[in-house]
Enzyme design. Structure first.
Site, short mmCIF file in Angstrom:
data_model
loop_
_atom_site.label_atom_id
_atom_site.label_comp_id
_atom_site.label_asym_id
_atom_site.label_seq_id
_atom_site.Cartn_x
_atom_site.Cartn_y
_atom_site.Cartn_z
N ASP A 1 0.82 -1.21 -0.03
CA ASP A 1 -0.14 0.12 -0.18
C ASP A 1 0.94 1.35 -0.10
O ASP A 1 2.07 1.20 0.37
CB ASP A 1 -1.07 -0.07 1.24
N1 URA Z 1 -0.93 -5.85 4.03
C1 URA Z 1 -1.38 -4.67 3.99
O1 URA Z 1 -2.45 -4.53 4.69
N2 URA Z 1 -0.88 -3.82 3.24
C2 URA Z 1 0.18 -4.13 2.79
O2 URA Z 1 0.68 -3.16 1.92
C3 URA Z 1 1.03 -5.19 2.71
C4 URA Z 1 0.23 -6.32 3.49
#
Ligand code: URA
Length: 233
Positions: A101
């Site tokens: 993310d």
């Molecule tokens: N899990 C998440 O919630 N976000 C990420 O970026 C990676 C794994």
């Protein structure tokens, strides 16, 4: 480089089958037929199979990057935000292996090898990803840990058993083998502890180590090999 290896590396055939193609007289170097599979291919020559030029494949490159917050995990961004690709100093056409993310920091891999990217991200291969999560509403109690380990119910179904350690009352380490969207955050939220900060610290056998935020380094051949080795259970 030996001719058969060049042909195999270009995706024409396996090494063995490429040797046969050469012995059968179907391969030329600069328009001259060659029947010795061990013949050296020098840079700049044109290798052809049945009269059609064979393009040499660029060598495989894999980078590890410590992704800072605010950087997107795509090769290009229509909104022109900084991308992980822009942080890697390489001419090769690289793309990220899976996603983090925009606000997640830590280890992300980039490669020009689609096969390797598939091998590392497809759920079937269950490559471990380890995250460190700072969570709200501390302390995290044993009950929440048990729920996370056993699997929690998300919109699209139950998560697979996960490794979970409580490092501090507000900090968890999660080991996930699936790659669902926003999985770590949704899992923690489901047990009452929304994630405040998330960092990936390991991908398969590879640790984030001492890479500083925004820093990238090219992996050695043995590190790349270790990435695809199945971990001992
Ligand atoms: N899990 C998440 O919630 N976000 C990420 O970026 C990676 C794994």
């Amino acid at each position: 480089m030996r001719l058969a290896k060049f042909l195999a590396g270009a995706g024409v055939a396996s090494r063995r089958a490429a040797e046969e193609l050469v012995r059968a007289g179907r391969v030329t170097i600069d328009r001259v037929a060659v029947t010795d599979p061990a013949r050296d291919v020098e840079p700049g020559v044109t290798v052809a199979l049945d009269g059609r030029p064979v393009e040499a494949q660029p060598p495989r490159v894999v980078y590890a990057l410590n992704k800072p917050a605010g950087v997107v995990s795509t090769a290009r961004d229509p909104q022109r935000r900084p991308t992980v690709v822009s942080l890697v100093p390489d001419e090769a056409r690289l793309y990220p292996v899976g996603r983090l993310d925009i606000d997640t920091t830590g280890l992300i891999l980039l490669t020009n090898d689609g096969e390797l990217a598939h091998r590392l991200t497809h759920p079937r291969f269950e490559v471990e990803k380890v995250y460190r999560a700072l969570v709200a509403n501390p302390p995290v109690r044993d009950r929440a840990l048990r729920q996370l380990r056993a699997g929690v119910q998300l919109e699209e179904g139950r998560t697979a058993p996960a490794g979970v350690r409580r490092l501090r009352p507000d900090t968890l380490e999660l080991t996930l083998r699936e790659g669902r969207k926003r999985q770590a955050k949704r899992m923690c939220e489901a047990v009452g502890h929304p994630v405040r900060r998330l960092e990936r610290i390991r991908f398969g056998a590879l640790e984030l180590g001492s890479l500083r935020p925004g820093e990238a380094r090219r992996l050695s051949a043995s590190e790349v090999q270790a990435l695809t080795r199945v971990p001992a259970v």
